[in-house]
Design a protein around this motif. Structure first.
Motif, PDB file in Angstrom:
ATOM      1  N   PHE A  27      71.186  51.615  26.763  1.00 37.75           N
ATOM      2  CA  PHE A  27      70.523  52.890  27.064  1.00 37.75           C
ATOM      3  C   PHE A  27      70.913  53.397  28.456  1.00 37.75           C
ATOM      4  CE2 PHE A  27      67.572  51.069  23.845  1.00 37.75           C
ATOM      5  CZ  PHE A  27      67.713  52.071  22.893  1.00 37.75           C
ATOM      6  N   ALA A  28      71.204  52.477  29.380  1.00 38.42           N
ATOM      7  CA  ALA A  28      71.591  52.880  30.738  1.00 38.42           C
ATOM      8  C   ALA A  28      72.884  53.691  30.697  1.00 38.42           C
ATOM      9  CB  ALA A  28      71.772  51.652  31.627  1.00 38.42           C
ATOM     10  N   SER A  55      69.155  45.618  25.588  1.00 38.06           N
ATOM     11  CA  SER A  55      69.228  46.994  25.086  1.00 38.06           C
ATOM     12  C   SER A  55      69.209  47.993  26.238  1.00 38.06           C
ATOM     13  CB  SER A  55      68.081  47.280  24.113  1.00 38.06           C
ATOM     14  OG  SER A  55      66.850  47.260  24.787  1.00 38.06           O
ATOM     15  N   ALA A  56      68.544  47.648  27.342  1.00 40.02           N
ATOM     16  CA  ALA A  56      68.475  48.580  28.476  1.00 40.02           C
ATOM     17  C   ALA A  56      69.873  48.881  29.027  1.00 40.02           C
ATOM     18  CB  ALA A  56      67.569  48.040  29.579  1.00 40.02           C
ATOM     19  N   TYR A  57      70.777  47.897  28.972  1.00 41.64           N
ATOM     20  CA  TYR A  57      72.143  48.176  29.450  1.00 41.64           C
ATOM     21  C   TYR A  57      72.838  49.215  28.575  1.00 41.64           C
ATOM     22  CZ  TYR A  57      72.145  44.949  33.284  1.00 41.64           C
ATOM     23  OH  TYR A  57      71.867  44.353  34.483  1.00 41.64           O
ATOM     24  N   ALA A  93      65.873  41.082  24.521  1.00 42.47           N
ATOM     25  CA  ALA A  93      65.895  42.370  23.809  1.00 42.47           C
ATOM     26  C   ALA A  93      65.691  43.537  24.780  1.00 42.47           C
ATOM     27  CB  ALA A  93      64.836  42.395  22.707  1.00 42.47           C
ATOM     28  N   ILE A  94      64.761  43.387  25.731  1.00 43.57           N
ATOM     29  CA  ILE A  94      64.500  44.476  26.694  1.00 43.57           C
ATOM     30  C   ILE A  94      65.730  44.698  27.579  1.00 43.57           C
ATOM     31  CG2 ILE A  94      63.137  45.260  28.687  1.00 43.57           C
ATOM     32  CD1 ILE A  94      60.784  43.591  27.648  1.00 43.57           C
ATOM     33  N   PHE A  95      66.163  43.633  28.258  1.00 44.77           N
ATOM     34  CA  PHE A  95      67.238  43.803  29.235  1.00 44.77           C
ATOM     35  C   PHE A  95      68.577  44.087  28.563  1.00 44.77           C
ATOM     36  CE2 PHE A  95      63.944  41.964  31.850  1.00 44.77           C
ATOM     37  CZ  PHE A  95      64.084  42.645  33.043  1.00 44.77           C
TER      38      PHE A  95
END
Lengths: 169, 201
Positions: free
Chosen positions: A160-161, A156-158, A152-154
């Motif tokens: 948001f990136a 979704s971070a893509y 979920a962190i990695f």
């Protein structure tokens, strides 16, 4: 003299040994966001004791004479600050500076850094652990929660990136 | 016999001392890896620096294999090592909020502390935000309590939910990690941004 960073795989082995040590010595993994919470809970407890007594959430940290400051995670994050400082000192990287892309202002970087801190620790409390406590330590004990949180962190971070790409590239 | 803290019934002061020493190792390893630099961490999400995945997966695998071997030889009782409890909704929603925090802030809570310790002012802002976030969480907890505790599954292990032995799952994870390291090395060449990475050396 500024020295270069350690080879990433070697640094990973070092970090893995630290994590394994925590498991063998203390029967638990590493953590970070929990340490922020214990510090905040103890500050609120000192500043506004009635608020703590009336709150079901706060009061459990003071049950049976417990003190949130003498908690494993609190001491561990004090250690993180000391360990980071030692590493920065031996590698010649101690320097006061705002690190940012030359395309954005210092104010913009600091506002985003603050908001990122708010969100990260908030989400970390919700998920019962952040990148260290849930994702890294969770994976090391084969916890399903750890793997789900990590994805979920990695993942979704893509997304948001892409949204915030102007801040970095 | 391990975990040592329960086997030898560590007094409070010794637990606190070991926590502090383990924290020093943690902060030292993070800083040596380059995790005190937000632009290096952010590189993971733009492809120009993939240190994050290399360090992260190497560390998880070392601790995983190490603990499996110690358990196999009877030196570590894994039943006494904490396994994270799985709250399905909270893990996913919390994870997505953390993903946003990672990109906006450029740090995670551990790396933020580590970067702050060597004088990064942006990390100081991140850590201050982190304290504000912890305060906001404790104050808003009654409002989100239902969601935070929804779909509780207990301390589930991933290999058990897949019907695999811990050893076989570990082997599959190692193979997946090697594949990811290979892709990461390729990505660093394809998405290279020397104007950024030369600044970070």
């Amino acid at each position: 003299m500024k020295r270069s960073y350690m080879n990433p795989y070697l640094a990973g082995i070092l970090l893995g040994i630290v994590l394994l040590t925590a498991m063998v010595v203390s029967g638990r993994g590493l953590g970070a966001s929990g340490g922020y919470k214990y510090c905040v809970v103890s500050i609120v407890g000192a500043v506004d004791p009635p608020h703590v007594e009336n709150s079901e959430y706060y009061s459990k940290y003071f049950e049976n004479g417990k003190k949130p400051l003498t908690n494993w995670l609190t001491l561990e994050i004090f250690g993180v600050v000391a360990g980071g400082f030692i590493s920065g000192a031996v590698s010649g990287r101690l320097k006061l500076k705002v690190e940012k892309s030359p395309k954005i202002s210092v104010t913009r970087r600091l506002i985003f850094a603050f908001l990122g801190g708010v969100l990260f620790v908030y989400g970390g409390q919700l998920a019962r652990g952040c990148t260290s406590g849930a994702a890294l330590s969770g994976m090391a004990v084969l916890s399903l929660a750890g793997f789900v949180t990590m994805i979920a962190i990695f993942g979704s971070a893509y997304v948001f990136a892409w949204i915030f790409r102007k801040n970095w590239i | 016999m391990a975990p040592l803290s329960s086997y030898f019934a560590f007094p409070e002061w010794l637990n606190m001392l070991t926590a502090f020493l383990i924290g020093i190792g943690f902060g030292f390893a993070l800083e040596q890896a380059g995790f005190s630099s937000s632009r290096k961490l952010a590189g993971m999400f733009y492809g120009y620096d993939t240190t994050v995945i290399k360090v992260f997966f190497t560390a998880a695998i070392v601790a995983l294999i190490g603990s499996q071997f110690l358990s196999y030889f009877g030196l570590l009782n894994l039943n006494q090592v904490y396994v994270n409890e799985f709250y399905v909704t909270a893990s996913i929603v919390g994870g997505v909020i953390m993903g946003a925090g990672f990109i906006m802030g450029g740090f995670c809570p551990g790396t933020g502390l580590c970067a702050m310790s060597i004088g990064k002012i942006d990390a100081m802002a991140f850590v201050a935000g982190g304290f504000a976030g912890a305060f906001l969480f404790t104050e808003t907890y009654p409002l989100i309590e239902g969601m935070a505790n929804a779909r509780y599954k207990g301390p589930v292990k991933i290999n058990e939910s897949l019907g695999l032995s811990p050893g076989l799952f570990t082997l599959i994870l190692v193979a997946a990690a090697v594949a990811m390291f290979w892709i990461a090395e390729l990505a660093e060449k394809k998405f290279a941004r020397p104007e950024i990475t030369n600044d970070l050396k």
